[in-house]
Design a protein around this motif. Structure first.
Motif, short mmCIF file in Angstrom:
data_model
loop_
_atom_site.label_atom_id
_atom_site.label_comp_id
_atom_site.label_asym_id
_atom_site.label_seq_id
_atom_site.Cartn_x
_atom_site.Cartn_y
_atom_site.Cartn_z
N CYS A 55 0.75 -1.30 -0.02
CA CYS A 55 -0.09 -0.05 0.05
C CYS A 55 0.74 1.35 0.12
CB CYS A 55 -0.83 -0.19 1.37
SG CYS A 55 -1.85 1.29 1.68
N THR A 56 1.56 1.22 1.16
CA THR A 56 2.35 2.80 1.19
C THR A 56 3.04 3.10 -0.03
OG1 THR A 56 2.02 2.59 3.64
CG2 THR A 56 3.75 4.26 2.44
N PRO A 57 4.00 2.26 -0.52
CA PRO A 57 4.63 2.64 -2.02
C PRO A 57 3.77 3.05 -2.97
CG PRO A 57 5.11 0.31 -1.20
CD PRO A 57 4.26 1.04 -0.19
N SER A 58 2.85 2.15 -3.35
CA SER A 58 1.86 2.47 -4.19
C SER A 58 1.25 3.91 -4.01
CB SER A 58 0.76 1.47 -4.26
OG SER A 58 1.42 0.36 -4.86
N ARG A 59 0.89 4.10 -3.08
CA ARG A 59 0.25 5.84 -2.75
C ARG A 59 1.09 6.66 -2.68
NH1 ARG A 59 -5.15 4.05 -0.03
NH2 ARG A 59 -4.89 2.04 -0.53
N TYR A 60 2.60 6.10 -2.20
CA TYR A 60 3.57 7.56 -2.48
C TYR A 60 3.70 7.87 -3.87
CZ TYR A 60 8.24 9.51 -2.33
OH TYR A 60 9.46 10.20 -2.62
N ALA A 61 3.87 6.91 -4.63
CA ALA A 61 4.16 7.06 -6.39
C ALA A 61 2.96 7.88 -6.91
CB ALA A 61 4.17 5.76 -7.01
N LEU A 62 1.41 7.44 -6.45
CA LEU A 62 0.59 7.91 -6.93
C LEU A 62 0.62 9.42 -6.49
CD1 LEU A 62 -2.67 7.91 -7.83
CD2 LEU A 62 -3.22 7.70 -5.47
N MET A 63 0.98 9.82 -5.33
CA MET A 63 0.95 11.21 -4.95
C MET A 63 2.12 12.02 -5.46
SD MET A 63 -1.45 12.25 -2.74
CE MET A 63 -2.64 11.14 -3.65
N THR A 64 3.30 11.37 -5.43
CA THR A 64 4.37 12.17 -6.17
C THR A 64 4.86 11.98 -7.65
OG1 THR A 64 5.76 10.54 -5.34
CG2 THR A 64 5.26 11.84 -3.61
N TRP B 144 10.70 3.26 -4.75
CA TRP B 144 12.00 2.61 -4.10
C TRP B 144 13.33 3.56 -4.34
CZ3 TRP B 144 14.42 2.86 -8.77
CH2 TRP B 144 13.79 2.82 -9.94
N ARG B 145 13.13 4.92 -4.87
CA ARG B 145 13.96 5.67 -4.82
C ARG B 145 14.24 6.34 -3.45
NH1 ARG B 145 15.33 6.50 -9.79
NH2 ARG B 145 13.83 6.68 -11.75
N LYS B 146 13.22 6.18 -2.64
CA LYS B 146 13.28 6.87 -1.42
C LYS B 146 13.10 5.97 -0.32
CE LYS B 146 10.50 10.12 1.48
NZ LYS B 146 11.50 10.99 2.12
N ASP B 147 14.02 5.88 1.01
CA ASP B 147 14.10 4.98 2.04
C ASP B 147 12.69 5.42 2.71
OD1 ASP B 147 16.40 3.66 1.39
OD2 ASP B 147 17.55 4.98 2.43
N GLY B 148 12.25 4.43 3.57
CA GLY B 148 10.93 4.79 4.36
C GLY B 148 10.11 5.01 3.65
N THR B 149 9.73 4.30 2.57
CA THR B 149 8.36 4.40 1.90
C THR B 149 7.70 2.66 2.04
OG1 THR B 149 9.55 3.80 -0.25
CG2 THR B 149 8.93 6.03 0.21
N GLY B 150 8.03 2.04 2.73
CA GLY B 150 7.54 0.83 2.87
C GLY B 150 6.09 1.04 3.83
N ILE B 151 5.58 -0.38 3.97
CA ILE B 151 4.45 -0.17 4.95
C ILE B 151 4.63 0.47 6.14
CG2 ILE B 151 2.70 -1.53 6.11
CD1 ILE B 151 3.28 -4.07 4.14
N LEU B 152 3.69 1.50 6.47
CA LEU B 152 4.09 2.51 7.49
C LEU B 152 3.25 2.11 8.62
CD1 LEU B 152 4.02 6.33 6.02
CD2 LEU B 152 6.24 4.49 6.90
N PRO B 153 3.87 2.05 9.96
CA PRO B 153 2.96 2.11 11.05
C PRO B 153 2.12 3.19 11.30
CG PRO B 153 5.39 2.36 11.75
CD PRO B 153 5.16 2.37 10.33
N GLY B 154 1.24 3.04 12.25
CA GLY B 154 -0.05 4.14 12.13
C GLY B 154 0.52 5.25 12.84
N LYS C 229 -8.63 6.09 3.24
CA LYS C 229 -7.48 5.62 4.04
C LYS C 229 -6.18 6.60 3.53
CE LYS C 229 -4.42 1.53 3.64
NZ LYS C 229 -4.29 0.02 3.41
N TRP C 230 -5.21 6.96 4.38
CA TRP C 230 -4.18 7.75 4.04
C TRP C 230 -3.06 6.80 3.86
CZ3 TRP C 230 -2.46 11.80 1.56
CH2 TRP C 230 -1.30 12.54 2.09
N HIS C 231 -2.56 6.46 5.05
CA HIS C 231 -1.33 5.72 5.09
C HIS C 231 0.09 6.28 4.56
CE1 HIS C 231 -0.22 1.09 5.36
NE2 HIS C 231 0.41 1.85 6.46
N LEU C 232 0.16 7.47 4.79
CA LEU C 232 1.55 8.15 4.18
C LEU C 232 2.26 9.00 5.33
CD1 LEU C 232 -0.03 8.97 0.59
CD2 LEU C 232 1.89 7.45 1.18
N GLY C 233 1.65 8.49 6.65
CA GLY C 233 2.11 9.34 7.67
C GLY C 233 1.71 10.66 8.02
#
Ligand code: NG6
Ligand code: CA
Length: 501
Positions: free
Chosen positions: A72-81, A86-96, A125-129
């Protein structure tokens, strides 16, 4: 005469008429963990999704549409940005309790629309911190978040339905906060006195699957990931999540239907815990996962109905997709496996959620724009990450140099005017794969080949893998040994793309 001409001219340039023609409303509806084969318009026979079928029949149904990633998180990161996650660390499934991972100073999908004069909202659902750091006070305003990356209005839950805090947030604040019952969230240590699933499994109305976790704070009879105390009044009732999101979406559309709007409607079906409203229970015959898909379909139908009632359906683009492939057992014993009844969530594709095989990222992808886009099935390879650059062309809002570096303008393909999609696409799970001209190369990796916990092939192998997707959609025949030059070429191309930024 002059006066009449002037009136017509000013009508054309300034009125909402001109705005409507150049600035159609856009609603992006995102399902969570919905597989390629989960809709009847994508070949499902054991479940019927009439509303999504109608949407598909009225627009472009893509057969090669992708999320960038298998979670989820990485797909949503790409959609937003518009940038590969995978170019950016810390974009794996995030805790709440994670901090915001979307930059606030770069072009994003919502701020692109906002700059063009749209009213923008995220509901779902947000899931991007959220906020600047993990430690935060959930009883105060929390910034930055969706409102700081381009949404005028936000009504979200912070992470996933199975993670604390199990609360809604409206703009910067938790809904129904109570000063006498403050909220604390912790992902490491237990907080407060609420029972956990681990200590009190007898209190669970839905047991968590063995070894899956989901046994920390119990909210609404369901063990969650993470610990939470307080906020008793603010805690959601799972069965009402989607009806709440739907009501908020309808409200936003009603309020803004006379101007142009962009709505990111991020639903939670069929992600775990699957807790659809009573009216859907037992209706699919496939257990709660199937029932959740019926709820998703109904919800989309309600939005389409509202657009028609408001007579803005012809002026509204709906894009529907899913953030990653399907999974049956993702942590709760909800009979998704037991009641599958021959349904095939990933369709003809191998793998599913968490997988580098096609089942991981190839998902339903539909675009409708009644009266403008002709109904058709398209084989163009498109990704959600490309919506940013494509909508930038449509609404004539340029992207500053350097922003959204991986987003491609595929407007012609999205609108069904061209069959040409991406020529190259990188897929992402625990390793990377690259697709070019129908050939797919999967980078060797040491990861496990089969994820026993969820029962899904990951596609990981220490050996290079090469598949001819045109002839072998199910990735059955590894042709790497037969075509070493092609393997080399694709591996080099992948390295170049990785180094690009
Ligand atoms: C996993 C969870 C899974 C789900 C997923 C996120 C375990 C063992 N599994 O870590 O249940 O929450 O994260 O799903 O805890 S996603 O669709 O948001 O990426
Ligand atoms: Ca997901």
């Amino acid at each position: 005469m002059k006066k009449i001409l002037f009136i017509i001219l000013s009508l054309l340039t300034h009125s909402s008429f001109a705005q409507k023609v150049e600035h159609p409303n856009v609603i992006f509806i995102y399902a969570d963990d919905l597989g390629y084969g989960d809709l009847s318009c994508y070949g499902a026979t054991k479940i019927q999704t009439p509303n999504l079928d109608k949407l598909a029949a009225s627009g472009v149904r893509f057969t090669d549409g992708h999320a960038t990633s298998a979670t989820c998180t990485p797909s949503r990161y790409a959609l937003m940005t518009g940038r590969y996650p995978w170019r950016k660390d810390g974009t794996g499934i995030l805790p709440g309790d994670a901090a915001l991972i979307i930059p606030t100073d770069k072009t994003t999908l919502p701020n692109l629309f906002k700059k063009a004069g749209y009213k923008t909202a995220i509901i779902g659902k947000w899931h991007l911190g959220l906020g600047e750091q993990v430690e935060k006070n959930w009883n105060e305003d929390i910034k930055p978040g969706p409102n700081e990356v381009g949404f005028d209005y936000s009504f979200i839950f912070p992470a996933t339905a199975d993670r604390v805090p199990t609360v809604f947030m409206e703009n910067h604040r938790v809904v129904a906060l109570d000063a006498n019952d403050p909220i604390t969230v912790d992902y490491v240590n237990k907080v407060g006195t609420d029972p956990t699933g681990k200590e009190h499994p007898e209190l669970l109305k839905q047991q968590s699957s063995p070894n899956h976790g989901h046994n920390q704070t119990i909210v609404n009879g369901i063990g969650r990931i993470g610990y939470m105390s307080g906020g008793k009044m603010a805690r959601w009732v799972d069965e009402e999540i989607t009806t709440t999101f739907l009501a908020k979406a309808q409200q936003f559309i009603e309020t803004n239907h006379q101007s142009s709007f962009f709505l990111y409607f991020a639903l939670t079906e069929p992600h775990v815990p699957r807790m659809p409203a009573t009216m859907f229970r037992g209706k699919s015959g496939l257990g709660l996962r199937g029932d959740a898909i019926l709820q998703l379909d109904y919800t989309v139908g309600q939005i389409i109905k509202q657009l028609k009632d408001l007579k803005i359906d012809k002026n509204t683009i709906i894009v529907f997709s899913s953030d990653n492939g399907p999974v049956l057992n993702d942590g709760y014993e909800d009979e998704a496996v037991l009641k599958i009844n021959g349904h095939i969530p990933a369709g003809q594709f191998r793998g599913g959620k968490y997988s580098i095989l096609e089942g991981g990222t190839r998902v339903p992808f539909i675009l409708s724009w009644p009266g403008t886009v002709k109904p058709q099935v398209s084989e163009a390879m498109v990704s959600q990450m490309d919506l940013l650059a494509s909508f930038s062309k449509l609404i004539k809002q340029p992207i500053p140099n350097g922003d959204a570096p991986d987003s491609e303008n595929l407007l012609e393909a999205f609108l069904g005017k061209s069959t040409k999609g991406r020529s190259v696409f990188v897929e992402h799970a625990s390793t990377l794969a690259i697709i070019k001209d129908g050939w797919k190369y999967i980078s060797p990796s040491d990861g496990i080949a089969y994820n026993k916990l969820v029962g899904i092939e990951t596609g990981n192998s220490k050996q290079p893998q090469l598949y001819n997707l045109k002839e072998d959609k199910s990735e059955k025949n590894n042709l790497a040994a037969k075509h070493p030059n092609l393997v080399n070429e694709l591996e080099k191309l992948l390295t170049t793309i990785k180094q690009k930024e």
